[in-house]
Design a protein around this motif. Structure first.
Motif, PDB file in Angstrom:
ATOM      1  N   VAL A   1      -2.483  -3.859   6.473  1.00  0.00           N
ATOM      2  CA  VAL A   1      -3.495  -4.074   5.440  1.00  0.00           C
ATOM      3  C   VAL A   1      -4.876  -3.673   5.953  1.00  0.00           C
ATOM      4  N   ARG A   2      -5.166  -4.005   7.188  1.00  0.00           N
ATOM      5  CA  ARG A   2      -6.485  -3.692   7.751  1.00  0.00           C
ATOM      6  C   ARG A   2      -6.637  -2.208   8.057  1.00  0.00           C
ATOM      7  N   PHE A   3      -5.562  -1.590   8.568  1.00  0.00           N
ATOM      8  CA  PHE A   3      -5.600  -0.165   8.928  1.00  0.00           C
ATOM      9  C   PHE A   3      -4.366   0.519   8.341  1.00  0.00           C
ATOM     10  N   PRO A   4      -4.375   0.825   7.047  1.00  0.00           N
ATOM     11  CA  PRO A   4      -3.189   1.340   6.359  1.00  0.00           C
ATOM     12  C   PRO A   4      -2.524   2.534   7.030  1.00  0.00           C
TER      13      PRO A   4
ATOM     14  N   LEU B   1       0.846  -1.185   0.000  1.00  0.00           N
ATOM     15  CA  LEU B   1       0.000   0.000   0.000  1.00  0.00           C
ATOM     16  C   LEU B   1       0.883   1.237   0.000  1.00  0.00           C
ATOM     17  N   PRO B   2       0.488   2.309  -0.727  1.00  0.00           N
ATOM     18  CA  PRO B   2       1.332   3.496  -0.881  1.00  0.00           C
ATOM     19  C   PRO B   2       1.785   4.111   0.440  1.00  0.00           C
ATOM     20  N   ASP B   3       0.899   4.120   1.459  1.00  0.00           N
ATOM     21  CA  ASP B   3       1.260   4.768   2.706  1.00  0.00           C
ATOM     22  C   ASP B   3       1.742   3.783   3.760  1.00  0.00           C
ATOM     23  N   THR B   4       2.090   2.593   3.337  1.00  0.00           N
ATOM     24  CA  THR B   4       2.619   1.596   4.264  1.00  0.00           C
ATOM     25  C   THR B   4       4.148   1.687   4.300  1.00  0.00           C
TER      26      THR B   4
END
Length: 270
Positions: A150-153, A7-10
């Protein structure tokens, strides 16, 4: 590895809970592979080979248990709950595994170094494939879908500053541990050589001061890493106990030095 992008903000390094969970999964995969490798029968194998390989597998299982404890602690499982799960006392559970949890914290609470090209999320995606390939009824994202990243990026990125602060404290602790080891070595040399009591007392005061600094850093870590507060408080208490012992012995030596009559022999005073 799947083609599923991060994810981009991970961040590259996930939350400590995610990192510990994936590390546990990776150890479980390793254990399963090694267990399957025991299936073939080799009539020409040396005597004892089967037992040696079984014992090696037990070591892998012991490692899996340690990883399970670390993952449980990162999820907020208490030592009392861990003791209940294992059928031993809380004290016994703490004595058995607290060192593993502390080492995990000191190493940054991550699977890989920050500058590594590997990431826990990539490992999770690969473990997704491994698990799905075992049985067509298995979920295609059984590992990755359970991660906070994944659940709370946004949650993982929010914890990055806290992780950075914790790493700074652990770095300072590592430096203090090195200074403590050096100071202890210097005191031991003085003690073994029968140096004068005043010099040995001064060395003990230096040890006490270092232990007090270490205790203060561990107390600070309880706020930065609340999931591992029990471990940090225990380490702080151990350092404070050592400091108190150092100072008491130093005061005893200083008192003896003051009470001892002056010795003008060539050997000097002790």
């Amino acid at each position: 590895m799947t083609d599923t992008p991060a994810l981009p903000d991970t961040p590259h390094v996930l939350s400590p809970r995610d990192e510990a969970s994936v590390r546990f999964g990776l150890q479980a995969e390793r254990l399963s592979k090694n267990a399957l490798n025991l299936l073939p029968i080799d009539p020409a194998a040396p005597r004892g080979q089967r037992l040696r390989r079984a014992l090696a597998l037990k070591k892998e299982l012991d490692e899996l248990v340690k990883r399970a404890v670390i993952a449980e602690r990162e999820e907020g499982t208490t030592w009392a709950q861990l003791a209940d799960a294992t059928g031993i006392s809380k004290q016994a559970a703490h004595e058995r595994w607290a060192g593993n949890v502390t080492s995990w914290a000191a190493n940054g609470r991550a699977m890989f170094p920050p500058d590594s090209r590997y990431s826990a999320l990539e490992v999770a995606y690969r473990l997704d494939e491994v698990y799905a390939d075992l049985d067509s009824r298995h979920s295609q994202d059984a590992v990755s879908s359970g991660l906070d990243a994944v659940r709370f990026p946004g949650a993982a990125a929010a914890g990055a500053a806290r992780r950075e602060r914790a790493q700074g404290l652990h770095t300072r602790l590592a430096l203090l541990d090195e200074r403590l080891a050096t100071a202890y070595g210097e005191w031991k040399l003085l003690d073994d050589a029968g140096a004068r009591q005043g010099a040995r007392a001064e060395a003990l005061h230096r040890l006490a001061a270092l232990n007090e600094e270490i205790a203060a850093l561990y107390e600070e870590l309880t706020g930065v890493e609340p999931e591992l507060a029990d471990e940090h408080r225990n380490s702080a208490e151990h350092a404070r106990t050592s400091a108190t012992s150092n100072r008491k012995y130093a005061e005893l030596l200083a008192a003896k030095a003051e009470a001892a009559p002056a010795n003008t022999s060539s050997g000097g005073t002790r």
